[in-house]
Write a protein that holds these residues in place. Structure first.
Motif, PDB file in Angstrom:
ATOM      1  N   LEU B 149      -5.257  40.280  28.861  1.00  0.00           N
ATOM      2  CA  LEU B 149      -6.652  40.434  28.438  1.00  0.00           C
ATOM      3  C   LEU B 149      -7.241  41.774  28.857  1.00  0.00           C
ATOM      4  CD1 LEU B 149      -8.215  36.904  28.830  1.00  0.00           C
ATOM      5  CD2 LEU B 149      -7.641  38.107  26.768  1.00  0.00           C
ATOM      6  N   ILE B 199      -2.870  52.283  18.888  1.00  0.00           N
ATOM      7  CA  ILE B 199      -1.710  52.365  19.788  1.00  0.00           C
ATOM      8  C   ILE B 199      -1.819  51.319  20.898  1.00  0.00           C
ATOM      9  CG2 ILE B 199      -2.377  54.105  21.510  1.00  0.00           C
ATOM     10  CD1 ILE B 199       0.468  55.329  20.483  1.00  0.00           C
ATOM     11  N   LEU B 202      -0.707  48.132  19.419  1.00  0.00           N
ATOM     12  CA  LEU B 202       0.763  48.053  19.332  1.00  0.00           C
ATOM     13  C   LEU B 202       1.356  47.581  20.658  1.00  0.00           C
ATOM     14  CD1 LEU B 202       3.144  48.818  17.418  1.00  0.00           C
ATOM     15  CD2 LEU B 202       3.315  50.872  18.774  1.00  0.00           C
ATOM     16  N   ILE B 203       0.858  48.171  21.756  1.00  0.00           N
ATOM     17  CA  ILE B 203       1.364  47.787  23.081  1.00  0.00           C
ATOM     18  C   ILE B 203       1.056  46.311  23.348  1.00  0.00           C
ATOM     19  CG2 ILE B 203       1.097  48.189  25.544  1.00  0.00           C
ATOM     20  CD1 ILE B 203       0.529  51.113  24.873  1.00  0.00           C
ATOM     21  N   SER B 206       3.248  43.951  20.993  1.00  0.00           N
ATOM     22  CA  SER B 206       4.647  43.788  21.403  1.00  0.00           C
ATOM     23  C   SER B 206       4.729  43.043  22.729  1.00  0.00           C
ATOM     24  CB  SER B 206       5.323  45.144  21.496  1.00  0.00           C
ATOM     25  OG  SER B 206       4.708  45.916  22.492  1.00  0.00           O
ATOM     26  N   ASN B 210       6.564  39.341  22.725  1.00  0.00           N
ATOM     27  CA  ASN B 210       7.868  39.268  23.371  1.00  0.00           C
ATOM     28  C   ASN B 210       7.860  38.517  24.692  1.00  0.00           C
ATOM     29  OD1 ASN B 210       8.958  40.791  21.312  1.00  0.00           O
ATOM     30  ND2 ASN B 210       8.529  42.706  22.343  1.00  0.00           N
ATOM     31  N   TYR B 212       7.828  35.527  27.192  1.00  0.00           N
ATOM     32  CA  TYR B 212       8.116  34.087  27.168  1.00  0.00           C
ATOM     33  C   TYR B 212       7.852  33.424  28.520  1.00  0.00           C
ATOM     34  CZ  TYR B 212      12.358  35.514  29.527  1.00  0.00           C
ATOM     35  OH  TYR B 212      13.230  36.040  30.439  1.00  0.00           O
ATOM     36  N   GLU B 213       7.584  34.243  29.558  1.00  0.00           N
ATOM     37  CA  GLU B 213       7.524  33.694  30.912  1.00  0.00           C
ATOM     38  C   GLU B 213       6.386  32.687  31.061  1.00  0.00           C
ATOM     39  OE1 GLU B 213       7.646  36.959  30.317  1.00  0.00           O
ATOM     40  OE2 GLU B 213       9.434  37.735  31.320  1.00  0.00           O
ATOM     41  N   ALA B 228       9.371  33.419  21.217  1.00  0.00           N
ATOM     42  CA  ALA B 228      10.261  34.092  22.174  1.00  0.00           C
ATOM     43  C   ALA B 228      10.855  33.085  23.155  1.00  0.00           C
ATOM     44  CB  ALA B 228       9.491  35.162  22.929  1.00  0.00           C
ATOM     45  N   LEU B 251      12.185  37.484  15.342  1.00  0.00           N
ATOM     46  CA  LEU B 251      11.546  38.014  16.555  1.00  0.00           C
ATOM     47  C   LEU B 251      11.513  39.536  16.545  1.00  0.00           C
ATOM     48  CD1 LEU B 251      10.554  36.765  19.338  1.00  0.00           C
ATOM     49  CD2 LEU B 251      12.724  37.540  20.225  1.00  0.00           C
ATOM     50  N   VAL B 252      12.562  40.166  15.991  1.00  0.00           N
ATOM     51  CA  VAL B 252      12.606  41.618  15.927  1.00  0.00           C
ATOM     52  C   VAL B 252      11.788  42.140  14.759  1.00  0.00           C
ATOM     53  CG1 VAL B 252      14.143  43.585  15.605  1.00  0.00           C
ATOM     54  CG2 VAL B 252      14.843  41.695  17.033  1.00  0.00           C
ATOM     55  N   PRO B 255       7.259  42.557  14.920  1.00  0.00           N
ATOM     56  CA  PRO B 255       6.590  43.718  15.519  1.00  0.00           C
ATOM     57  C   PRO B 255       6.857  45.014  14.786  1.00  0.00           C
ATOM     58  CG  PRO B 255       8.037  42.663  17.120  1.00  0.00           C
ATOM     59  CD  PRO B 255       8.125  41.873  15.887  1.00  0.00           C
ATOM     60  N   ILE B 256       8.066  45.156  14.211  1.00  0.00           N
ATOM     61  CA  ILE B 256       8.357  46.385  13.463  1.00  0.00           C
ATOM     62  C   ILE B 256       7.477  46.447  12.224  1.00  0.00           C
ATOM     63  CG2 ILE B 256      10.121  47.654  12.201  1.00  0.00           C
ATOM     64  CD1 ILE B 256      12.161  46.639  14.120  1.00  0.00           C
ATOM     65  N   LEU B 259       4.126  47.543  13.350  1.00  0.00           N
ATOM     66  CA  LEU B 259       4.184  48.989  13.602  1.00  0.00           C
ATOM     67  C   LEU B 259       4.076  49.759  12.296  1.00  0.00           C
ATOM     68  CD1 LEU B 259       4.824  51.504  15.344  1.00  0.00           C
ATOM     69  CD2 LEU B 259       7.207  50.975  15.028  1.00  0.00           C
ATOM     70  N   SER B 263       1.127  52.482  11.228  1.00  0.00           N
ATOM     71  CA  SER B 263       1.774  53.749  11.595  1.00  0.00           C
ATOM     72  C   SER B 263       0.894  54.957  11.293  1.00  0.00           C
ATOM     73  CB  SER B 263       3.108  53.869  10.872  1.00  0.00           C
ATOM     74  OG  SER B 263       2.897  53.803   9.485  1.00  0.00           O
TER      75      SER B 263
END
Lengths: 304, 278
Positions: B149, B199, B202-203, B206, B210, B212-213, B228, B251-252, B255-256, B259, B263
């Motif tokens: 957050l 940007i 984007l961070i 992703s 990604n 999963y914890e 994930a 999963l891959v 995010p691409i 992006l 872009s």
């Protein structure tokens, strides 16, 4: 003493209200509860009541330090972080320098190509490295121990983070003033000399910041820390888990304290001796040593 | 040597990279093309589609959560960065110090104390009254957005951007015209910040997509896992097409795609001159 505009201050704090709420709920309260918990024993499955909580002092910390599994995991984290940091930053600087030579029309594609591995999850990258695995998913060429696994993880994290830092360094490289570089080129300096003498000096501060940031990012994705938290979770002893968090914070506080101390000492040492003298003593010293009159700070003193 | 350094190596590296990205993008689609090219039979593709059907809820939940998390995180980051960049106030340095501390402690380290607070709140608040807020957080996947957050790194980047781009005289003019501070922020500042917000988004995207914890430790229900986590929980099998490879491709892929969609903003951000030459 600085004077602040009252209206500005109130509006600034109004903007910061959501930040404070989220900070208190997510960071501050858990840290404090963790600090309380790290001196107590409480099993996860029991209710949080005074009968179930026992005060144990610093036993949790001593258990953390004596446990051999945790020691091994932490040493693997050290190996993994130091290894990947040593590779990431030189490589990223090299790539950033190369991108700056490319044509402007191709730079957009190059930048996107460098960002993508940062976006892809490390799990998927590990999954796509199927040369290292046999059909049942076990690692093929090396034994699974902490040392070899930290090399393997370093490979993945280097692949992931080099692009990100390349772009940061590229953005910093662009801001280096061009006239100095041109002057150096006219004098016949090679690319390496220009990079080492001019550009690297301009980027120094940013490199240190990125160095610290990369260390934190690597610690966040380290296998050793995941392993420790996983084990502590399934044991269910919340005291040791909280102690684990707080040992990290203690080390962080120590490092920050040493940086603070270093800055204080440095600023004290940087102050010229002449600044501590009275005017009479200074003029006496100047008459003895003509070099002192050229120093910048003594001139400033004279103007006042 | 100079020529190689200047163009050759970079071109080779980038072509390899682009080929790899193209491979990643084509991979989930290739399962559907495979029967036409006689790589495998339709049965295997149906088998893979079954995995989407089984994990439909996971994919949908993680998409929803990542979009909520990116939106809220970016908004909060701009809200905290704006006063730090523009105003002068007393506890500015302390707040910067707090942000540095947030940046220094990765959320995995803070995971168990965070769980403790939720657990304690659940115990005490349910004792007082049946408040659904806590149960909403403890057993829903919305928890996975919680450590994202406040993107502390993003706050510093946005602050830098505002300092280099925004003209302070413009703000003064707006104040003289009678605009409130809130209006200045929403009308004058926010539209300029889209490249830098892209940007940070984007961070954020992703990071949340990604991770999963949190799902692993906080979410009890199997059907409420994020994608994930459901990929992570399955054993790895390599070789023949299996559901996990297909889920991994998704999963891959997502995010691409994100992006690619933003872009333009990112390239605008990177080509801007941010760091002022002092």
């Amino acid at each position: 003493m600085k004077s602040f505009n009252k209206r500005n201050q109130i509006s600034a704090y109004k903007f910061l209200i959501p930040f404070f709420i989220v900070f208190i709920l997510i960071n501050l309260v858990p840290y404090l509860i963790g600090l309380y918990m790290s001196f107590n024993y409480w099993y996860l499955m029991t209710e949080f009541k005074s009968e179930n909580i026992k005060f144990v002092g610093i036993e949790n910390y001593t258990l953390l330090y004596t446990e051999p599994g945790i020691k091994q995991a932490m040493s693997s984290v050290l190996l993994y972080v130091s290894l990947s940091v040593m590779v990431i930053h030189p490589l990223a600087l090299f790539f950033a320098k190369m991108i700056s030579y490319c044509l402007k029309s191709t730079q957009a594609w190059i930048i996107l190509a460098f960002i993508t591995p940062y976006v892809v999850s490390d799990m998927a990258i590990e999954f796509s490295l199927d040369i290292f695995r046999d059909a049942s998913g076990n690692l093929k060429y090396f034994k699974e121990n902490w040392v070899s696994l930290s090399y393997y993880d370093a490979l993945i994290s280097i692949y992931q983070l080099v692009g990100f830092f390349t772009i940061v360094y590229y953005m910093v490289l662009k801001s280096v003033p061009k006239n100095i570089i041109e002057a150096a080129q006219l004098d016949g300096a090679s690319i390496f000399l220009i990079f080492y003498k001019i550009e690297f000096n301009y980027m120094k501060k940013m490199i240190i910041m990125m160095f610290v940031l990369s260390i934190v990012m690597l610690i966040g994705s380290a296998r050793g820390i995941n392993f420790v938290i996983d084990n502590l979770w399934f044991v269910g002893d919340m005291g040791i888990s909280a102690a684990f968090t707080w040992t990290y914070i203690y080390y962080l506080m120590l490092i920050i304290f040493f940086i603070f101390l270093y800055k204080k000492v440095r600023s004290f040492m940087a102050r010229p001796f002449s600044a501590r003298l009275s005017n009479q003593e200074l003029s006496n010293a100047r008459s003895l040593n003509p070099r002192l009159s050229n120093s910048r700070l003594s001139n400033v003193r004279e103007e006042k | 040597m100079n020529y190689l350094l200047k163009t050759g190596l970079a071109k080779i590296y980038v072509t390899i990279f682009m080929l790899y990205i193209a491979y990643l993008l084509v991979r989930p689609l290739s399962h559907f093309l495979a029967p036409f090219l006689d790589w495998n039979e339709w049965g295997e593709t149906y088998y893979l589609l079954q995995s989407i059907k089984d994990n439909y809820i996971n994919i949908w939940i993680s998409l929803k959560i990542t979009f909520i998390g990116t939106f809220v995180g970016c908004f909060l980051a701009t809200l905290t960065a704006y006063p730090l960049a523009v105003y002068e106030f007393r506890f500015k340095i302390t707040i910067m110090f707090l942000l540095v501390i947030i940046m220094m402690i990765p959320f995995i380290v803070n995971l168990i104390p965070m769980f403790l607070t939720l657990k304690l709140a659940e115990d005490y608040l349910s004792f007082i009254a049946d408040i659904p807020v806590v149960s909403f957080f403890i057993n829903r996947t919305l928890v996975t957005t919680v450590p994202f957050l406040i993107p502390a790194f993003g706050v510093f980047v946005i602050k830098q951007f505002i300092e280099s781009v925004v003209n302070k005289e413009m703000l003064e003019a707006a104040r003289i015209e009678g605009a409130t501070e809130r209006r200045i922020f929403f009308v004058l500042i926010l539209p300029i910040l889209f490249p830098v917000i892209a940007i940070i988004a984007l961070i954020q995207f992703s990071g949340i997509w990604n991770s999963y914890e949190l799902s692993l430790y906080f979410v009890g229900d199997e059907s409420l896992r994020v994608l994930a986590h459901s990929v992570q929980s399955q054993p790895i099998t390599i070789g023949a097409a299996s559901p996990i490879t297909f889920l991994n491709d998704i999963l891959v892929f997502v995010p691409i795609l994100f992006l690619a969609s933003i872009s333009g903003f990112i390239i605008k951000f990177i080509n801007a001159d941010l760091i002022s030459q002092e």
